[in-house]
Design a protein around this motif. Structure first.
Motif, short mmCIF file in Angstrom:
data_model
loop_
_atom_site.label_atom_id
_atom_site.label_comp_id
_atom_site.label_asym_id
_atom_site.label_seq_id
_atom_site.Cartn_x
_atom_site.Cartn_y
_atom_site.Cartn_z
N PHE A 31 0.85 -1.19 0.00
CA PHE A 31 0.00 0.00 0.00
C PHE A 31 0.89 1.25 0.00
CE2 PHE A 31 -4.35 1.35 2.04
CZ PHE A 31 -4.55 2.28 1.04
N TYR A 32 1.97 1.21 0.77
CA TYR A 32 2.94 2.31 0.82
C TYR A 32 3.54 2.58 -0.57
CZ TYR A 32 7.45 4.61 1.49
OH TYR A 32 8.52 5.45 1.36
N ILE A 33 4.06 1.54 -1.20
CA ILE A 33 4.74 1.73 -2.49
C ILE A 33 3.73 2.16 -3.56
CG2 ILE A 33 4.72 -0.64 -3.41
CD1 ILE A 33 7.75 1.70 -3.41
N ASN A 34 2.50 1.64 -3.49
CA ASN A 34 1.47 2.07 -4.44
C ASN A 34 1.17 3.56 -4.23
OD1 ASN A 34 1.28 -0.49 -5.51
ND2 ASN A 34 -0.58 -1.02 -4.39
N SER A 35 1.06 3.98 -2.98
CA SER A 35 0.77 5.40 -2.68
C SER A 35 1.88 6.30 -3.18
CB SER A 35 0.59 5.59 -1.17
OG SER A 35 -0.49 4.84 -0.71
N ARG A 36 3.13 5.85 -3.06
CA ARG A 36 4.26 6.63 -3.59
C ARG A 36 4.11 6.78 -5.10
NH1 ARG A 36 8.77 8.05 0.14
NH2 ARG A 36 9.24 9.44 -1.58
N GLY A 37 3.77 5.68 -5.76
CA GLY A 37 3.59 5.73 -7.21
C GLY A 37 2.46 6.66 -7.62
N PHE A 38 1.34 6.62 -6.87
CA PHE A 38 0.24 7.54 -7.17
C PHE A 38 0.72 8.98 -7.00
CE2 PHE A 38 -2.77 4.10 -5.29
CZ PHE A 38 -2.68 3.34 -6.45
N LYS B 89 -2.50 14.45 -0.87
CA LYS B 89 -3.18 13.38 -0.15
C LYS B 89 -2.39 12.07 -0.20
CE LYS B 89 -6.45 15.40 1.74
NZ LYS B 89 -6.27 15.53 3.19
N PHE B 90 -1.83 11.75 -1.35
CA PHE B 90 -1.04 10.52 -1.47
C PHE B 90 0.25 10.62 -0.65
CE2 PHE B 90 -3.28 10.01 -5.78
CZ PHE B 90 -4.35 9.36 -5.18
N GLU B 91 0.82 11.81 -0.57
CA GLU B 91 2.00 12.00 0.28
C GLU B 91 1.62 11.79 1.76
OE1 GLU B 91 5.60 15.18 1.19
OE2 GLU B 91 3.97 15.77 -0.15
#
Length: 159
Positions: free
Chosen positions: A32-39, A54-56
């Protein structure tokens, strides 16, 4: 149930079961962390500034939670998983690749939160049965925070 107690007074068999599930949560948070970084990196379009921030906020919060979950596993007397091979194998959240559309990213965030919250509810039940107040309190706090985020992200999508 065994009669063997850990240094913090918990049943060792129940603690091991909790640790196995906490390692699944750790893996899920890592994905979930790595996906959020990508977003955060790849988001484009009209809502760029809002979603970028928000993603940050999401991945910054996951950094803290990842550390807390790993430390809880250590507190229970076991070792947290720490390879992406392990994370990919057991995570309840799958990798996202090259998502730049804001609505799609938010939908993936909501789907990931659903998986995380269900997993944490399972841990909440297990920790209550094991009289593990430390894990119980952590899961309760996480669930409360994340339910509010689900409401906010759902509102963004007009739901």
């Amino acid at each position: 149930m065994s009669n063997s107690k850990s240094f913090i007074g918990l049943d060792e068999v129940q603690s091991k079961q909790l640790v196995d599930k906490l390692n699944v949560l750790l893996a899920t948070y890592q994905l979930f962390y790595i996906n959020s970084r990508g977003f955060h990196w790849n988001i484009k379009g009209e809502k760029f500034f809002e979603l970028h921030l928000k993603f940050e906020e999401l991945y910054t919060d996951f950094q803290i939670k990842i550390d807390e979950v790993a430390e809880r596993i250590l507190t229970l007397g076991h070792q947290p998983l720490h390879s992406y091979t392990d994370y990919l194998a057991i995570s309840k959240v799958k990798e996202s690749k090259n998502v730049a559309d804001g609505r799609k990213a938010v939908e993936e965030v909501l789907g990931s939160f659903k998986e995380v919250i269900m997993l944490q509810r399972e841990l909440l039940s297990m920790s209550a049965e094991a009289n593990d107040e430390g894990t119980n309190a952590l899961m309760s706090d996480y669930i409360r925070e994340q339910e509010k985020l689900v409401w906010m992200y759902s509102s963004f999508l007009g739901r």
